[in-house]
Design an enzyme around this catalytic site. Structure first.
Site, mmCIF file in Angstrom:
data_model
loop_
_atom_site.group_PDB
_atom_site.id
_atom_site.type_symbol
_atom_site.label_atom_id
_atom_site.label_comp_id
_atom_site.label_asym_id
_atom_site.label_seq_id
_atom_site.Cartn_x
_atom_site.Cartn_y
_atom_site.Cartn_z
ATOM 1 N N GLU A 253 0.887 -1.171 0.000
ATOM 2 C CA GLU A 253 0.000 0.000 0.000
ATOM 3 C C GLU A 253 0.913 1.204 0.000
ATOM 4 O O GLU A 253 1.594 1.483 0.994
ATOM 5 C CB GLU A 253 -0.914 -0.036 1.225
ATOM 6 C CG GLU A 253 -2.165 0.825 1.061
ATOM 7 C CD GLU A 253 -1.894 2.296 1.311
ATOM 8 O OE1 GLU A 253 -1.789 3.051 0.312
ATOM 9 O OE2 GLU A 253 -1.786 2.676 2.469
ATOM 10 N N CYS A 287 -1.738 9.207 2.843
ATOM 11 C CA CYS A 287 -1.585 8.746 1.459
ATOM 12 C C CYS A 287 -2.777 9.129 0.585
ATOM 13 O O CYS A 287 -2.641 9.295 -0.630
ATOM 14 C CB CYS A 287 -1.371 7.230 1.416
ATOM 15 S SG CYS A 287 -2.680 6.270 2.217
#
Length: 486
Positions: A253, A287
């Site tokens: 990720e 993110c």
């Protein structure tokens, strides 16, 4: 009684259920808002990783053999403990990470939810009966992978660690946890303490703070079967390459530069409210942060003016006080953010708000009309910077939103939700929010990105977690031994 006691873990790592001295250099825990030293934790070495992996593999076999209600009970107790000790954990998160209290509280809330969701996994169906052309029982069975290596980052260490730790444990695995050394208390010690109190047997959660050499040792250790990595795209590529060389699964990720599309029928004030949260929350160190604000040309000037005014009104300071933004994590991160802003302005972006820093406190920044190759627009900033670009029609919005190496989260604001959904179908992204901003997380929902944002949804929800932390094997059974013509 203090739940997280620095005297207990001072200069130590956690192996086989005990706080012991690591063979790596000790790590000082520094509060970014003040520069004050909060604690010292031990540093691990590759030799510590070897020891931890071997003992974890032994502990895992006994853990996986337990009746599933016993494993579920540990996860449910862990959820209760996150809530019971939330005030103390939020305090550590605020000081060590620089998160304002609402952000830290959200992280604890999600951690409890992740443990409750994981608590449902031990009783989840672990296979399916298959058709066979022979007179036999044929079925697929999910098995624990064994030992899982979890490597988590500094920005939201509670959520980005527990979302792998909890389901991996629930499904009968052991975990080696390597938090970012800058946030090893919030991202490591806290989880160890939670699971200690929850009754997790010794050896199933090993804490190994350290740098690149510790992460590499985890990826290459023969006892570690799966790596769950959250971090930058650059680091993720290295982890994926090393894991591939050793024929291991790596769930990655990675970074993002999320687009936020404001359609011509959107309410500007409501869009700016969403954008403020999505662009500036937690100093932009998420993110999913909105990096690219794509606004219809008919609303563009109004949107820029209002977003800039909002940015100018925000209070930046020590996150233990009443502020909107705290500090970024360290000087390296600050210098990167400021460089991206300065280079983008030199290339023609209009600085409409912010653009300054005082120590580690970066003002929320709005850049209007940057060139499409300006670094603050096309790269992941990981700071409180909003780049705003106009578009003329749906096709141009799709083109701009899709023109990125990243594909993590997408927000679309429109008075016609079905129009927004149709537009989203043309843009590669692992997550889409219609009439919402890009930053969100729920324990039961799949999470992950495409393109350079990662290897797809590997966290959240039963399906993603089962795929991530189990192996599937084929088993057949016959009443009598088969006969073959040789």
């Amino acid at each position: 009684m203090t739940f997280i006691d620095p005297t207990v873990f001072h200069g130590r790592i956690h192996l086989d259920g005990e706080w012991v001295e690591g063979q790596g250099d000790p790590i000082d825990v520094i509060e970014p808002a003040t520069g004050q030293q909060l604690a010292t934790i031990g540093g691990a070495s590759p030799e510590d990783v070897t020891r931890a992996a071997r003992s974890a593999a032994i502990a895992q076999r006994e853990w996986a053999a337990l009746p599933h209600p016993e494993r579920a009970a540990v996860l449910h107790r862990a959820a209760d403990l996150w809530e019971r000790h939330s005030e103390e954990i939020v305090g550590w998160n605020t000081r060590e990470v620089g998160a304002i209290a609402p952000m830290a509280g959200f992280a604890v809330h999600v951690a409890a939810a992740e443990c409750r969701e994981a608590g449902s996994l031990p009783s989840h169906p672990l296979g399916e009966v298959l058709s066979s052309e022979k007179p036999r029982l044929s079925f697929a069975q999910r098995m624990p992978v064994g030992v899982v290596g979890v490597i988590s980052p500094f920005n939201v260490p509670i959520i980005l660690g527990i979302r792998a730790v909890a389901p991996a444990l629930a499904l009968g695995n052991a975990v080696l946890l390597k938090p970012d050394p800058r946030t090893a208390v919030t991202g490591g010690v806290t989880m160890v303490r939670i699971f200690e109190e929850a009754g997790l047997p010794a050896g199933l959660l090993q804490l190994l703070p350290g740098g690149v050499e510790v992460g590499s040792a985890m990826v290459t250790d023969p006892e570690v079967s799966v790596i769950a990595f959250t971090g930058s795209t650059q680091a993720g590529r290295s982890v994926g390459e090393l894991a591939g060389k050793h024929l291991k699964r790596a769930h990655l990720e990675l970074g993002g530069n999320s687009a936020f599309i404001v359609m011509d029928d959107a309410d500007v004030d409501r869009a700016v409210n969403l954008a403020t949260w999505g662009a500036f929350l937690h100093q932009g160190q998420i993110c999913m942060t909105i990096g690219r604000h794509l606004v219809h040309e008919s609303l563009y000037e109004q949107y820029v003016d209002k977003l800039a005014a909002k940015a100018d009104s925000m209070v930046v300071g020590d996150p233990t006080g009443q502020v909107h933004l705290g500090p970024v994590i360290d000087t390296g991160q600050r210098d990167k953010i400021m460089s991206l802003i300065e280079r983008s302005v030199e290339m023609g972006a209009q600085l409409r708000a912010g653009g300054t820093a005082d120590g580690l406190f970066v003002r929320p920044t709005v850049l209007a009309g940057p060139p499409l190759d300006a670094p603050a627009y096309c790269e992941e900033v990981f700071g409180p910077v909003a780049s705003v670009v106009p578009f003329s029609d749906d096709d141009e919005a799709v083109k701009l939103a899709s023109a990125s190496d990243y594909g993590l989260s997408l927000g679309i604001v429109t008075a016609q939700p079905m129009r927004g959904l149709a537009l989203a179908g043309r843009i590669p992204s692992g997550i889409v929010h219609i009439n919402d901003q890009t930053v969100d997380d729920e324990a039961n929902s799949p999470f992950g990105g495409v393109k350079s944002s990662g290897t797809g949804s590997r966290h959240g929800g039963a399906a993603a977690n089962l795929d991530a932390f189990t192996e599937t094997r084929w088993i057949t059974m016959q009443a009598e031994p088969g006969e073959y013509p040789l």
